[in-house]
Design an enzyme around this catalytic site. Structure first.
Site, PDB file in Angstrom:
ATOM      1  N   SER A   1       4.999  -7.335  -1.500  1.00  0.00           N
ATOM      2  CA  SER A   1       4.444  -7.393  -0.086  1.00  0.00           C
ATOM      3  C   SER A   1       4.764  -8.556   0.375  1.00  0.00           C
ATOM      4  O   SER A   1       4.349  -9.584  -0.004  1.00  0.00           O
ATOM      5  CB  SER A   1       3.016  -7.063  -0.259  1.00  0.00           C
ATOM      6  OG  SER A   1       2.500  -6.939   1.221  1.00  0.00           O
ATOM      7  N   ALA A   2       5.485  -8.628   1.549  1.00  0.00           N
ATOM      8  CA  ALA A   2       6.260  -9.807   2.131  1.00  0.00           C
ATOM      9  C   ALA A   2       5.130 -10.914   2.446  1.00  0.00           C
ATOM     10  O   ALA A   2       5.167 -12.248   2.040  1.00  0.00           O
ATOM     11  CB  ALA A   2       6.974  -9.542   3.289  1.00  0.00           C
ATOM     12  N   HIS A   3       3.917 -10.549   3.047  1.00  0.00           N
ATOM     13  CA  HIS A   3       2.975 -11.560   3.523  1.00  0.00           C
ATOM     14  C   HIS A   3       2.334 -12.292   2.665  1.00  0.00           C
ATOM     15  O   HIS A   3       1.383 -13.224   2.707  1.00  0.00           O
ATOM     16  CB  HIS A   3       2.027 -10.919   4.415  1.00  0.00           C
ATOM     17  CG  HIS A   3       1.185  -9.865   3.988  1.00  0.00           C
ATOM     18  ND1 HIS A   3      -0.268 -10.038   4.154  1.00  0.00           N
ATOM     19  CD2 HIS A   3       1.182  -8.671   3.546  1.00  0.00           C
ATOM     20  CE1 HIS A   3      -0.842  -9.065   3.561  1.00  0.00           C
ATOM     21  NE2 HIS A   3      -0.336  -8.405   3.278  1.00  0.00           N
TER      22      HIS A   3
ATOM     23  N   GLN B   1       0.541 -10.094  -5.933  1.00  0.00           N
ATOM     24  CA  GLN B   1       0.162 -11.618  -6.144  1.00  0.00           C
ATOM     25  C   GLN B   1       0.657 -12.127  -7.227  1.00  0.00           C
ATOM     26  O   GLN B   1       0.378 -13.427  -7.517  1.00  0.00           O
ATOM     27  CB  GLN B   1      -1.626 -11.256  -6.625  1.00  0.00           C
ATOM     28  CG  GLN B   1      -2.455 -10.786  -5.577  1.00  0.00           C
ATOM     29  CD  GLN B   1      -2.533 -11.383  -4.093  1.00  0.00           C
ATOM     30  OE1 GLN B   1      -2.252 -12.590  -4.140  1.00  0.00           O
ATOM     31  NE2 GLN B   1      -3.248 -10.737  -2.993  1.00  0.00           N
TER      32      GLN B   1
ATOM     33  N   CYS C   1      -9.331  -6.487   2.155  1.00  0.00           N
ATOM     34  CA  CYS C   1      -9.459  -5.236   2.553  1.00  0.00           C
ATOM     35  C   CYS C   1     -10.825  -4.533   2.421  1.00  0.00           C
ATOM     36  O   CYS C   1     -11.295  -3.691   3.367  1.00  0.00           O
ATOM     37  CB  CYS C   1      -8.385  -4.067   1.716  1.00  0.00           C
ATOM     38  SG  CYS C   1      -6.987  -4.784   1.572  1.00  0.00           S
TER      39      CYS C   1
ATOM     40  N   THR D   1      13.173   4.745  10.752  1.00  0.00           N
ATOM     41  CA  THR D   1      14.271   3.436  11.148  1.00  0.00           C
ATOM     42  C   THR D   1      13.625   2.551  10.602  1.00  0.00           C
ATOM     43  O   THR D   1      12.390   2.072  10.681  1.00  0.00           O
ATOM     44  CB  THR D   1      14.339   3.509  12.557  1.00  0.00           C
ATOM     45  OG1 THR D   1      14.797   4.712  13.112  1.00  0.00           O
ATOM     46  CG2 THR D   1      15.207   2.196  13.146  1.00  0.00           C
TER      47      THR D   1
ATOM     48  N   ASN E   1      -6.242  -9.842  -7.340  1.00  0.00           N
ATOM     49  CA  ASN E   1      -6.012 -10.385  -6.218  1.00  0.00           C
ATOM     50  C   ASN E   1      -7.689 -10.922  -6.078  1.00  0.00           C
ATOM     51  O   ASN E   1      -7.791 -11.847  -5.131  1.00  0.00           O
ATOM     52  CB  ASN E   1      -5.927  -9.336  -4.869  1.00  0.00           C
ATOM     53  CG  ASN E   1      -6.858  -8.111  -5.171  1.00  0.00           C
ATOM     54  OD1 ASN E   1      -6.294  -7.337  -6.316  1.00  0.00           O
ATOM     55  ND2 ASN E   1      -7.369  -7.575  -4.193  1.00  0.00           N
TER      56      ASN E   1
ATOM     57  N   THR F   1       0.904  -1.203  -0.148  1.00  0.00           N
ATOM     58  CA  THR F   1      -0.011   0.028  -0.045  1.00  0.00           C
ATOM     59  C   THR F   1       0.664   1.275   0.008  1.00  0.00           C
ATOM     60  O   THR F   1       0.769   2.056  -0.760  1.00  0.00           O
ATOM     61  CB  THR F   1      -0.852   0.042   1.263  1.00  0.00           C
ATOM     62  OG1 THR F   1      -1.629  -1.278   1.103  1.00  0.00           O
ATOM     63  CG2 THR F   1      -1.861   1.257   1.280  1.00  0.00           C
TER      64      THR F   1
HETATM   65  N1  PMP Z   1      -2.098  -5.039  -4.088  1.00  0.00           N
HETATM   66  C1  PMP Z   1      -2.656  -6.150  -4.210  1.00  0.00           C
HETATM   67  C2  PMP Z   1      -2.560  -6.731  -5.451  1.00  0.00           C
HETATM   68  C3  PMP Z   1      -2.731  -6.664  -2.984  1.00  0.00           C
HETATM   69  O1  PMP Z   1      -3.605  -8.085  -3.065  1.00  0.00           O
HETATM   70  C4  PMP Z   1      -2.503  -6.167  -1.918  1.00  0.00           C
HETATM   71  C5  PMP Z   1      -3.034  -6.617  -0.327  1.00  0.00           C
HETATM   72  N2  PMP Z   1      -4.449  -7.166  -0.393  1.00  0.00           N
HETATM   73  C6  PMP Z   1      -2.031  -4.738  -1.635  1.00  0.00           C
HETATM   74  C7  PMP Z   1      -1.637  -4.256  -2.939  1.00  0.00           C
HETATM   75  C8  PMP Z   1      -1.696  -4.136  -0.492  1.00  0.00           C
HETATM   76  O2  PMP Z   1      -0.794  -4.759   0.130  1.00  0.00           O
HETATM   77  P1  PMP Z   1      -0.215  -4.415   1.761  1.00  0.00           P
HETATM   78  O3  PMP Z   1      -1.091  -5.617   2.536  1.00  0.00           O
HETATM   79  O4  PMP Z   1       1.192  -4.926   1.823  1.00  0.00           O
HETATM   80  O5  PMP Z   1      -0.526  -3.125   1.999  1.00  0.00           O
END
Ligand code: PMP
Length: 366
Positions: free
Chosen positions: A182-184, A164, A304, A220, A136, A69
């Site tokens: 995005s790491a997660h 993705q 989200c 930081t 996504n 984001t």
């Molecule tokens: N772009 C896409 C395509 C996503 O799927 C997501 C997370 N749902 C994001 C951006 C945002 O990523 P983050 O959770 O790291 O803010």
């Protein structure tokens, strides 16, 4: 408990967890010059090298952020010029620049290339085009190679939201102007990501302060998260093609049970881990609760946006009615998903279908 919401977030990979546990003992601030600081800097730069190596790029191209984001905001708000975003972007890209022109998509969610080419021809430079590589919500894959050619022939920068896509498909990482990760979404921790920029791209700086990350993003550094992301990228990658038989089984079974069900983006090339399906007449909320009661975690669309009653802007852009899109369910799977998990999911879906089919009859009988 069955987890089928990989597009919202993925399980932490063991190597990422281990690297993070070790990083908890990293006392120093990477900006300090003493030995503690230098040790922290070393961990940070190791993660930067692991990230760079994964994409076969130079470490200096990588700016760590708090996630995708922030990275999407950085590029879109920082770019001075005309901005074009596709109608199916994630909210972190779609609503960021109020002056952005929207690139329409076809009924499968694919960017209409002729329209993009025309928009760029009519635009004065500099221009930035922002495209989501893998959607996504639907898993639809955009033709990034072709989009890149159009951007190059019109001197436009191409920014790709690769959130993705990482680990799942290969993209021309060295040729696109910039991209976001995005790491997660690939086995790393939540709250860390990166903006990766190839070559010269002048950006307004959004977060000013202590001059970290070459002055591009002050603050930081989140050492533990960054170390976890580097380790996730350094872990041997899962072969996502292995999920194809599970996807096929899931989709064939659901359609067999309910021929009226709609799989969104079905005619387009899709990623092997996502199924976005509508069970007509049954709201996403009812479906989510039903699955939750069966200990299965799925999503109604973008995580989200969960909880919002609003119809998905992605499905709307594909010409899907609000009525149908409010019946959508996103099932997304990954490296821990077993055939047994998919069988349970199919059974829960069919069970819901049967319960719903009985409903009008009961009302009628009464
Ligand atoms: N772009 C896409 C395509 C996503 O799927 C997501 C997370 N749902 C994001 C951006 C945002 O990523 P983050 O959770 O790291 O803010």
């Amino acid at each position: 408990m069955i987890y089928l919401d990989y597009n919202a977030t993925t399980p932490l990979l063991p190597y990422a967890r281990l690297a993070m546990v070790e990083a908890f003992d990293c006392l120093g601030n990477p900006s300090s010059v003493h030995s503690h600081g230098r040790a922290a800097r070393k961990s940070l730069e190791k993660a930067r090298s692991q990230t760079a190596e994964y994409f076969d790029l130079a470490p200096r191209n990588i700016t760590f952020t708090s996630g995708a984001t922030e990275a999407n905001n950085m590029i879109l708000k920082g770019f001075e010029g005309n901005v074009f975003v596709s109608a199916v972007e994630h909210d972190s890209a779609l609503n960021i620049r109020k002056d952005a022109a929207i690139i329409p998509v076809d009924r499968n969610g694919i960017v209409i290339l002729d329209v993009l080419a025309q928009l760029l021809k009519d635009s004065s430079t500099p221009a930035l085009v922002c495209i989501l590589a893998v959607n996504n919500e639907t898993g639809v894959i955009q033709p990034i190679d072709e989009i890149l050619k159009i951007c190059q022939s019109n001197n436009a920068h191409l920014h790709v939201d690769a959130v993705q896509a990482v680990g799942k498909i290969s993209l021309p990482w060295q040729n696109i102007s910039s991209f976001t990760i995005s790491a997660h979404k690939f086995g790393g921790p939540k709250g860390v990501g990166a903006l990766i920029i190839n070559g010269p791209l002048q950006l307004k700086i959004l977060i000013e302060g202590g001059g970290q990350e070459r002055g591009v993003r002050a603050g930081t550094e989140n050492i533990i998260g960054i170390v976890g992301m580097g380790a996730a990228l350094a872990t041997p990658q899962f072969d996502w093609q292995k999920l194809l038989p599970l996807q096929k089984k899931l989709e064939t079974s659901l359609l067999k049970a309910c021929p009226d069900a709609i799989i969104f983006g079905r005619e387009a090339t899709r990623i092997s881990n996502t199924t976005s399906i509508a069970m007509p007449g049954v709201s996403s909320e009812v479906q989510l609760i039903h699955f939750d009661l069966h200990n299965i975690s799925v999503s109604s669309g973008a995580a989200c946006s969960s909880g919002k009653v609003k119809a998905s802007h992605v499905l709307k852009a594909m010409g899907i009615s609000d009525e149908l899109s409010k019946c959508a369910l996103r099932i997304s799977y990954g490296w821990k998903t077993t055939e047994d998990n998919i069988d349970h999911c199919i059974a829960a879906w069919i069970n819901l279908l049967q319960t719903q089919a009985k409903k009008p009859k009961e009302i009628h009988d009464a």
